[in-house]
Design a protein around this motif. Structure first.
Motif, PDB file in Angstrom:
ATOM      1  N   GLY A 196       1.632   7.432  -6.410  1.00 32.65           N
ATOM      2  CA  GLY A 196       0.541   8.316  -6.787  1.00 32.65           C
ATOM      3  C   GLY A 196      -0.759   7.596  -7.032  1.00 32.65           C
ATOM      4  O   GLY A 196      -1.663   8.115  -7.682  1.00 32.65           O
ATOM      5  N   ILE A 197      -0.864   6.355  -6.534  1.00 28.59           N
ATOM      6  CA  ILE A 197      -2.109   5.611  -6.701  1.00 28.59           C
ATOM      7  C   ILE A 197      -2.986   5.902  -5.501  1.00 28.59           C
ATOM      8  O   ILE A 197      -2.522   5.942  -4.367  1.00 28.59           O
ATOM      9  CB  ILE A 197      -1.791   4.094  -6.813  1.00 28.59           C
ATOM     10  CG1 ILE A 197      -0.964   3.840  -8.080  1.00 28.59           C
ATOM     11  CG2 ILE A 197      -3.060   3.265  -6.805  1.00 28.59           C
ATOM     12  CD1 ILE A 197      -0.387   2.466  -8.179  1.00 28.59           C
ATOM     13  N   ARG A 198      -4.282   6.098  -5.777  1.00 30.12           N
ATOM     14  CA  ARG A 198      -5.190   6.448  -4.697  1.00 30.12           C
ATOM     15  C   ARG A 198      -5.555   5.203  -3.893  1.00 30.12           C
ATOM     16  O   ARG A 198      -6.059   4.224  -4.439  1.00 30.12           O
ATOM     17  CB  ARG A 198      -6.455   7.076  -5.287  1.00 30.12           C
ATOM     18  CG  ARG A 198      -7.337   7.780  -4.267  1.00 30.12           C
ATOM     19  CD  ARG A 198      -8.635   8.165  -4.925  1.00 30.12           C
ATOM     20  NE  ARG A 198      -8.461   9.216  -5.936  1.00 30.12           N
ATOM     21  CZ  ARG A 198      -8.574  10.516  -5.667  1.00 30.12           C
ATOM     22  NH1 ARG A 198      -8.853  10.923  -4.458  1.00 30.12           N
ATOM     23  NH2 ARG A 198      -8.431  11.390  -6.629  1.00 30.12           N
ATOM     24  N   VAL A 199      -5.293   5.264  -2.607  1.00 29.01           N
ATOM     25  CA  VAL A 199      -5.645   4.147  -1.743  1.00 29.01           C
ATOM     26  C   VAL A 199      -6.529   4.667  -0.617  1.00 29.01           C
ATOM     27  O   VAL A 199      -6.566   5.870  -0.373  1.00 29.01           O
ATOM     28  CB  VAL A 199      -4.398   3.437  -1.139  1.00 29.01           C
ATOM     29  CG1 VAL A 199      -3.541   2.842  -2.224  1.00 29.01           C
ATOM     30  CG2 VAL A 199      -3.603   4.410  -0.299  1.00 29.01           C
ATOM     31  N   GLY A 200      -7.236   3.806   0.062  1.00 31.93           N
ATOM     32  CA  GLY A 200      -8.043   4.230   1.205  1.00 31.93           C
ATOM     33  C   GLY A 200      -7.138   4.481   2.402  1.00 31.93           C
ATOM     34  O   GLY A 200      -5.911   4.423   2.300  1.00 31.93           O
ATOM     35  N   ILE A 201      -7.747   4.785   3.561  1.00 30.77           N
ATOM     36  CA  ILE A 201      -6.961   4.945   4.779  1.00 30.77           C
ATOM     37  C   ILE A 201      -6.572   3.577   5.281  1.00 30.77           C
ATOM     38  O   ILE A 201      -7.399   2.658   5.291  1.00 30.77           O
ATOM     39  CB  ILE A 201      -7.774   5.677   5.860  1.00 30.77           C
ATOM     40  CG1 ILE A 201      -8.295   7.003   5.309  1.00 30.77           C
ATOM     41  CG2 ILE A 201      -6.934   5.887   7.110  1.00 30.77           C
ATOM     42  CD1 ILE A 201      -9.279   7.669   6.237  1.00 30.77           C
TER      43      ILE A 201
ATOM     44  N   LYS B 171       0.828  -1.203   0.000  1.00 30.26           N
ATOM     45  CA  LYS B 171       0.000   0.000   0.000  1.00 30.26           C
ATOM     46  C   LYS B 171       0.865   1.256   0.000  1.00 30.26           C
ATOM     47  O   LYS B 171       0.565   2.231  -0.680  1.00 30.26           O
ATOM     48  CB  LYS B 171      -0.908   0.011   1.235  1.00 30.26           C
ATOM     49  CG  LYS B 171      -1.998  -1.029   1.145  1.00 30.26           C
ATOM     50  CD  LYS B 171      -3.375  -0.404   1.212  1.00 30.26           C
ATOM     51  CE  LYS B 171      -4.375  -1.487   0.850  1.00 30.26           C
ATOM     52  NZ  LYS B 171      -5.723  -1.019   0.712  1.00 30.26           N
ATOM     53  N   ARG B 172       1.938   1.199   0.783  1.00 31.12           N
ATOM     54  CA  ARG B 172       2.802   2.382   0.838  1.00 31.12           C
ATOM     55  C   ARG B 172       3.449   2.636  -0.510  1.00 31.12           C
ATOM     56  O   ARG B 172       3.533   3.757  -0.986  1.00 31.12           O
ATOM     57  CB  ARG B 172       3.885   2.195   1.893  1.00 31.12           C
ATOM     58  CG  ARG B 172       3.311   2.241   3.286  1.00 31.12           C
ATOM     59  CD  ARG B 172       4.364   2.508   4.346  1.00 31.12           C
ATOM     60  NE  ARG B 172       3.856   2.023   5.637  1.00 31.12           N
ATOM     61  CZ  ARG B 172       2.818   2.566   6.261  1.00 31.12           C
ATOM     62  NH1 ARG B 172       2.191   3.598   5.747  1.00 31.12           N
ATOM     63  NH2 ARG B 172       2.414   2.062   7.402  1.00 31.12           N
ATOM     64  N   ARG B 173       3.908   1.526  -1.136  1.00 32.85           N
ATOM     65  CA  ARG B 173       4.536   1.694  -2.443  1.00 32.85           C
ATOM     66  C   ARG B 173       3.536   2.300  -3.433  1.00 32.85           C
ATOM     67  O   ARG B 173       3.875   3.201  -4.200  1.00 32.85           O
ATOM     68  CB  ARG B 173       5.027   0.325  -2.939  1.00 32.85           C
ATOM     69  CG  ARG B 173       5.655   0.343  -4.312  1.00 32.85           C
ATOM     70  CD  ARG B 173       6.904   1.252  -4.330  1.00 32.85           C
ATOM     71  NE  ARG B 173       7.638   1.083  -5.558  1.00 32.85           N
ATOM     72  CZ  ARG B 173       8.803   0.455  -5.643  1.00 32.85           C
ATOM     73  NH1 ARG B 173       9.369  -0.024  -4.550  1.00 32.85           N
ATOM     74  NH2 ARG B 173       9.406   0.328  -6.793  1.00 32.85           N
TER      75      ARG B 173
ATOM     76  N   THR C 144       4.747   1.781 -11.177  1.00 34.09           N
ATOM     77  CA  THR C 144       5.079   1.936  -9.764  1.00 34.09           C
ATOM     78  C   THR C 144       5.819   0.716  -9.228  1.00 34.09           C
ATOM     79  O   THR C 144       6.771   0.818  -8.473  1.00 34.09           O
ATOM     80  CB  THR C 144       3.790   2.137  -8.947  1.00 34.09           C
ATOM     81  OG1 THR C 144       3.080   3.232  -9.492  1.00 34.09           O
ATOM     82  CG2 THR C 144       4.106   2.371  -7.491  1.00 34.09           C
ATOM     83  N   PHE C 145       5.347  -0.500  -9.615  1.00 29.40           N
ATOM     84  CA  PHE C 145       5.970  -1.721  -9.105  1.00 29.40           C
ATOM     85  C   PHE C 145       7.044  -2.258 -10.044  1.00 29.40           C
ATOM     86  O   PHE C 145       7.592  -3.329  -9.822  1.00 29.40           O
ATOM     87  CB  PHE C 145       4.893  -2.797  -8.858  1.00 29.40           C
ATOM     88  CG  PHE C 145       4.067  -2.521  -7.631  1.00 29.40           C
ATOM     89  CD1 PHE C 145       4.429  -3.070  -6.403  1.00 29.40           C
ATOM     90  CD2 PHE C 145       2.956  -1.687  -7.684  1.00 29.40           C
ATOM     91  CE1 PHE C 145       3.678  -2.808  -5.258  1.00 29.40           C
ATOM     92  CE2 PHE C 145       2.205  -1.427  -6.552  1.00 29.40           C
ATOM     93  CZ  PHE C 145       2.560  -1.985  -5.326  1.00 29.40           C
ATOM     94  N   ASP C 146       7.307  -1.519 -11.092  1.00 27.53           N
ATOM     95  CA  ASP C 146       8.365  -1.868 -12.032  1.00 27.53           C
ATOM     96  C   ASP C 146       8.199  -3.302 -12.553  1.00 27.53           C
ATOM     97  O   ASP C 146       9.088  -4.145 -12.417  1.00 27.53           O
ATOM     98  CB  ASP C 146       9.741  -1.695 -11.356  1.00 27.53           C
ATOM     99  CG  ASP C 146      10.865  -1.836 -12.366  1.00 27.53           C
ATOM    100  OD1 ASP C 146      10.585  -1.686 -13.581  1.00 27.53           O
ATOM    101  OD2 ASP C 146      11.999  -2.135 -11.953  1.00 27.53           O
ATOM    102  N   ILE C 147       7.024  -3.577 -13.108  1.00 26.33           N
ATOM    103  CA  ILE C 147       6.742  -4.928 -13.587  1.00 26.33           C
ATOM    104  C   ILE C 147       7.071  -5.019 -15.074  1.00 26.33           C
ATOM    105  O   ILE C 147       6.494  -4.302 -15.893  1.00 26.33           O
ATOM    106  CB  ILE C 147       5.248  -5.282 -13.356  1.00 26.33           C
ATOM    107  CG1 ILE C 147       4.912  -5.176 -11.860  1.00 26.33           C
ATOM    108  CG2 ILE C 147       4.943  -6.688 -13.867  1.00 26.33           C
ATOM    109  CD1 ILE C 147       3.431  -5.194 -11.565  1.00 26.33           C
TER     110      ILE C 147
END
Lengths: 668, 407
Positions: B121-126, B114-116, B252-255
């Motif tokens: 810049g991906i929207r995540v919940g709390i 989640k932190r990554r 983001t995850f460099d896939i």
């Protein structure tokens, strides 16, 4: 005949539902056929589930029948007993078809529909012929008659729910498709055909007759005019004489006997005997009568057993022994012993000096724990194992051609028992003693003892239970010894039966050995010379009219109704004699339970109507010769070649060429 | 199937019947790496097999990587959550790329993941991590405070998930502070998330050469019960936005390659929230559904994108076009017994006779008493449906929740 509505509302309308299911089924079957072994189980489960739904639909059975071959080839039966239709027992279908487990009902239904396709010759099956399939399905119908004609019972509804409908639709479809003008009448013919062979084991036949009787007695079931021919069968079991014609029950029958005078009892005795000799089946009432006669009316026993002068003479000469035997077996649970005893007396074998004392030994024979357990496992404990075995012994001595191998690969052992029962009965009694009392049999092979206790596994991987009491105890030992003899022949050139057969079966087996198949290549070698030897040894026109003295073991290449090779099979040749049409025939014993087989190309094994004695199978000499691949002969008489006319030789060679020899003969 | 020695040699990490079957029928050589209990089965069915017990990575872990390298294996494919990190570690050896292991660790730890995502810049919940009961209580109170709830208002639920378990395993919903007491200590540490009132869906995407090659949207009818593919037009209309989100995830995850299975929420205003992402086949038989709908084997697709020898032509030939090439919609429903005591399996006639009914994998009950479900739990078996119309299918799946399959 009407097939009653099951009372459950049928899926109506939507003609497309079956069509949709057919698409799903075809897809699932393709996927099964295509699946690697690892995922077959899962794929098969899906086919079963769709098949279950198809079976619920009107016309669903036809859908599955049409796809029977594709489904079997896709591997639907793989890894189950149903993969080997040759071993399936009709009696077990009742359990599977009333099972609460959907998969069991469905796989049974698929198997029946597959056999239906075989019976109708839409599907040439590598393991079963269309005649076998037809005979099997007839028995299935007979055994499940109540399901064919009656609505599900409360118990079935409770345990099976909607599944009960599946079994009913299946049976209705089977009876319709197999083309019985009249299902019951065909079953009756089938039962008579089996009875004419006078098998020792009558349980399945009795069960089928009982089913017919129950349907006849059920006011819910309208059989119409069919089933009239069942009267003799039903009455032979449930009401053979006037005093018990309405099946009053044993207690009432005993009361009636007590009221009878001598003339009435004599009438009873002859009536019972007639029913018994007509069918080969013994009614429980018959046993009750004989037990009653033993008390005060001893002189009527001969009548009750239906004895001729020979039998009566034996009875009188060995009176105390016969009384002692009857005292043990004249009871409803072992009633078939009466037929065995009657036939035994007629054979006159009690005049062989060792037999009476050997039977006295049998009467007092203590059984080992193992033997008792085996008999109880196969027959339950309604009656003590000693009496059950005695019944088996009497039947085997009286009907040595009624031995069957069950569904086991032990034709050699069954053949040996039959042969001993026929020509060496006191040796048979000795074998029974060793097996039943001592749990071990020792035979000798070329001077070396072979004990069944020390030998490894036989041909049959499990201990069979579907056998007569004698076979039940003796066959496992014989099977191991037979295999051990085979092991001792490893490395020898040629077919091991050359050495095994004489050592295993008896001194009378000719030590000259003829085989027309090259063991290494499977090709036929010098078939015409083989035939000339065979004619010279066995055909009365070429051997100086010498009848065969002892049954001789022989090997047959069994073919199916399409004349395709199925396998090698052990039989014994009993005699060569002209049939009713004056053409020479070979009469032989086939340890297979039902000898009536169609071997294709017009080679139709007869069991009745061509001069056969009970239990014999027969073929015209040339046709028999065409399936023969091994026979024995006295070496002192060997060497002569029969001068068979070219036409006859061509005839036999033609039969060979058109069947199992097709790929084993050099091109013509 | 005939194996092509010029193509990759693949190791499947974990035992999966579907994967083995697909591998058997594919042109790549393969080997199954699985615990010793699978050995007998593999021998019986002639399946190439290397024994390995996937416990925690440790000093001996290099052994399996070297064994596979010596065999000439080109890529290791994780089939289960438990083998994702192993695959990353092994592939970093096989492919000489140490970053692959780090990447796998991100996929394995939901908090790190989640932190990554947030950093990308991906929207995540709390979300927050909880190590003990008091953490959960504090999070629950704070979330509801933020939402300006007054005393007595129905409180908004929060979701708790085990760090490293797949899908619904260890997933529970907390609706009141009293429920917090029922969480056993053994479930800590765990991840807490705020509840998003939105439409949850999942994506299965095959990535090759850093690009999406095929993107499937799986529509959940009810989470933990039912899913179908392809989705309804109502959800498919977000495809362009979803594709953007997945591209962001890939970056983001460099896939560079592999198959990912992320979950999202889309709220009523069309905002996408990232739930989590797995680097392995989804549970709930979504692969089977994709195969049923599109006709290609999703397992083979995964082998294809992992294999470094795969060519662009092969990729283009393999994948159909999303949605338009589907032959229909395929869905499945997970059956949970509704009664406390059951004695038999009884599939309702209306289900079985429905034109969309395909087949089921339910078996007769082994026990009469049904264990009370704690977390989302495990269903007793799946029922598969297939049909033309996505709305009919969706309503049909929903309706199954009201039926008894075990009585």
């Amino acid at each position: 005949m009407t097939i009653k509505d099951s009372g459950e509302s049928h899926a109506t309308g939507e003609p497309s539902r079956l069509a949709r299911l057919e698409l799903q089924l075809d897809d699932a079957v393709d996927r099964l056929a295509d699946a690697p072994s690892v995922s077959r189980v899962g794929r098969a489960g899906r086919v079963f589930d769709i098949a279950r739904r198809v079976l619920m639909e009107p016309g669903g059975c036809g859908t599955l029948e049409a796809r029977a071959r594709a489904m079997e080839e896709a591997g639907i039966f793989e890894g189950s007993d149903w993969a080997r239709p040759g071993i399936l027992l009709p009696t077990l279908t009742r359990h599977s078809l009333t099972s609460p487990e959907p998969m069991t009902v469905v796989i049974e239904a698929l198997s029946e529909l597959r056999l239906l396709a075989v019976a109708r010759e839409d599907y040439a099956h590598p393991q079963v012929s269309s005649e076998q399939a037809r005979s099997y399905l007839t028995q299935v119908l007979a055994l499940n008659l109540s399901m064919l004609f009656g609505p599900p019972s409360e118990a079935e509804r409770e345990t099976q729910g909607k599944l009960a409908l599946v079994s009913r639709q299946l049976l209705a479809h089977l009876s319709e498709r197999i083309g019985f003008e009249n299902v019951i009448d065909s079953m009756i013919d089938e039962i008579w055909r089996l009875l004419k062979q006078r098998p020792i084991q009558t349980e399945t036949i009795r069960e089928m007759i009982t089913r017919i009787a129950l349907c006849q007695a059920d006011p819910e079931i309208d059989l119409g005019t069919s089933g009239q021919g069942a009267t003799r069968l039903v009455s032979s079991l449930f009401g053979p004489t006037q005093a018990c014609s309405e099946d009053p029950g044993i207690d009432i029958y005993e009361e009636r006997l007590a009221m009878m005078d001598g003339a009435a009892l004599q009438l009873e005795a002859t009536g019972m005997a007639r029913a018994m000799h007509d069918t080969g089946l013994v009614s429980a009432y018959h046993a009750v009568l004989v037990r009653y006669l033993l008390k005060d009316h001893d002189h009527l026993i001969s009548e009750a057993l239906g004895l001729s002068a020979t039998g009566r003479d034996c009875l009188l000469r060995f009176h105390p022994l016969i009384r002692a035997l009857l005292a043990r077996v004249a009871q409803p649970e072992t009633d078939q012993a009466l037929y065995g005893l009657a036939r035994l007396l007629e054979r006159g074998i009690l005049y062989q000096p060792p037999i009476p004392p050997a039977l006295w030994r049998q009467l007092g024979l203590p059984l080992s724990d193992w033997s008792r357990a085996r008999i109880k496992a196969a027959y339950g404990d309604m009656v003590d194992p000693e009496a059950r075995l005695l019944e088996g012994v009497l039947c085997m001595l009286g009907q040595p051609l009624g031995v069957g191998q069950g569904n086991n690969p032990t034709c050699q052992s069954a053949r040996a028992l039959s042969m001993w029962g026929w020509s060496d009965p006191d040796y048979l009694l000795q074998m029974v003693t060793w097996a039943a009392r001592d749990d071990g049999i020792t035979m000798h092979f070329e001077g070396q003892p072979i004990s069944s206790c020390d030998s490894g596994e036989g041909l049959s991987p499990t201990l069979p239970l579907d056998l007569d009491p004698v076979s039940l105890l003796v066959v496992p030992h014989l099977d191991r010894i037979y295999m051990e003899m085979g092991r001792r022949c490893i490395g020898r050139e040629g077919d091991p039966h050359r050495w095994i057969n004489p050592e295993f079966h008896g001194w009378w087996t000719g030590r000259a050995f003829h085989i027309n198949v090259d063991v290494a290549t499977g090709m036929l070698i010098e078939p015409e010379t083989f035939l000339r030897h065979f004619y010279a040894a066995y055909h009365p026109h070429y051997n100086g009219d010498q009848p065969l003295i002892h049954p001789q073991p022989a090997g047959i290449a069994v073919t199916d109704s399409a004349a395709r090779f199925i396998g090698w099979h052990a039989i014994s040749i009993l005699r060569a004699a002209p049939g009713p049409d004056d053409h020479m025939r070979i009469y032989f014993f086939n340890p297979n339970n039902d000898s009536g087989q169609n071997w294709g190309d017009g080679v139709d094994v007869s069991t009745d109507g061509c001069g056969e004695r009970f239990g014999e199978a027969s073929l015209p000499f040339a046709q028999f010769a065409s399936r023969l691949y091994i026979f024995h002969q006295d070496p002192q008489e060997e060497g002569r070649l029969a001068d068979i006319p070219a036409a006859e030789l061509d005839d036999v060679m033609g039969y060979i060429r058109r069947s199992w020899g097709a790929e084993r003969l050099p091109p013509a | 199937m005939e194996k092509d020695p010029n193509k990759g040699y693949i190791a499947l990490l974990g035992w999966s019947l579907g994967a083995v079957e697909a591998a058997e029928k594919f042109d790549r050589r393969y080997v199954v790496v699985a615990p010793t209990w699978a050995e007998e089965y593999c021998t019986e069915h002639n399946i190439p097999y290397v024994p390995w017990n996937f416990e925690r990575l440790n000093d001996r872990s290099i052994e399996i990587a070297e064994t596979l390298k010596d065999m000439g294996i080109d890529a290791a494919i994780p089939l289960f959550e438990e083998t994702v990190e192993w695959a990353g570690a092994i592939n970093s050896v096989l492919m000489g790329n140490p970053r692959l292991h780090g990447q796998a660790v991100l996929f394995r730890d939901k908090a790190l993941m989640k932190r990554r995502a947030q950093l990308g810049g991906i929207r995540v919940g709390i979300f927050e991590e909880a190590h003990e009961q008091s953490d959960v209580l504090r999070f629950f109170k704070r979330v509801n405070q933020t939402l300006l709830k007054l005393d007595g208002d129905p409180e908004d639920p929060i979701h708790l998930k085990a760090f490293d378990k797949a899908g619904c395993l260890g997933h529970r919903v907390i609706r009141s502070s009293e429920e917090i007491d029922t969480i056993p200590d053994s479930e800590y540490p765990l991840l807490m998330e705020s509840h998003l009132d939105g439409w949850e869906f999942a994506v299965e995407a095959w990535v090759w050469n850093g690009k999406i090659q095929f993107l499937n949207i799986s529509e959940y009818v009810t989470l933990g019960y039912s899913v179908f593919v392809p989705a309804t037009p109502e959800l498919e209309k977000y495809r362009a936005q979803i594709t953007q989100q997945i591209e962001l995830l890939i970056k983001t995850f460099d896939i560079q390659f592999g198959q990912i299975h992320p979950e999202y929420f889309v709220t009523s205003d069309g905002t996408m929230y990232f739930g989590e992402v797995a680097y392995r086949p989804p549970g709930f038989k979504a692969f089977e559904l994709i195969e049923r709908a599109y006709g290609f084997s999703a397992y083979q697709a995964t082998m294809l994108v992992f294999d470094p020898h795969t060519t662009e032509e092969e990729i283009n030939a393999f994948f159909p076009t999303e949605v338009v090439d589907a032959k229909g919609h395929a869905g499945c429903f997970g059956v949970y017994p509704r009664r406390r005591v059951v004695s038999q399996l009884d599939i309702p006639e209306e289900t079985e006779n429905h034109a969309y009914f395909d087949f089921h994998e339910l078996t007769a009950p082994l026990e009469a008493t049904v264990t009370k479900r704690t977390a989302f739990g495990t269903h007793w078996g799946l029922i598969f449906f297939f049909g033309e119309d996505p709305h009919t299918l969706r309503d049909l799946l929903k309706h199954q929740e009201d039926l008894d399959f075990y009585v």
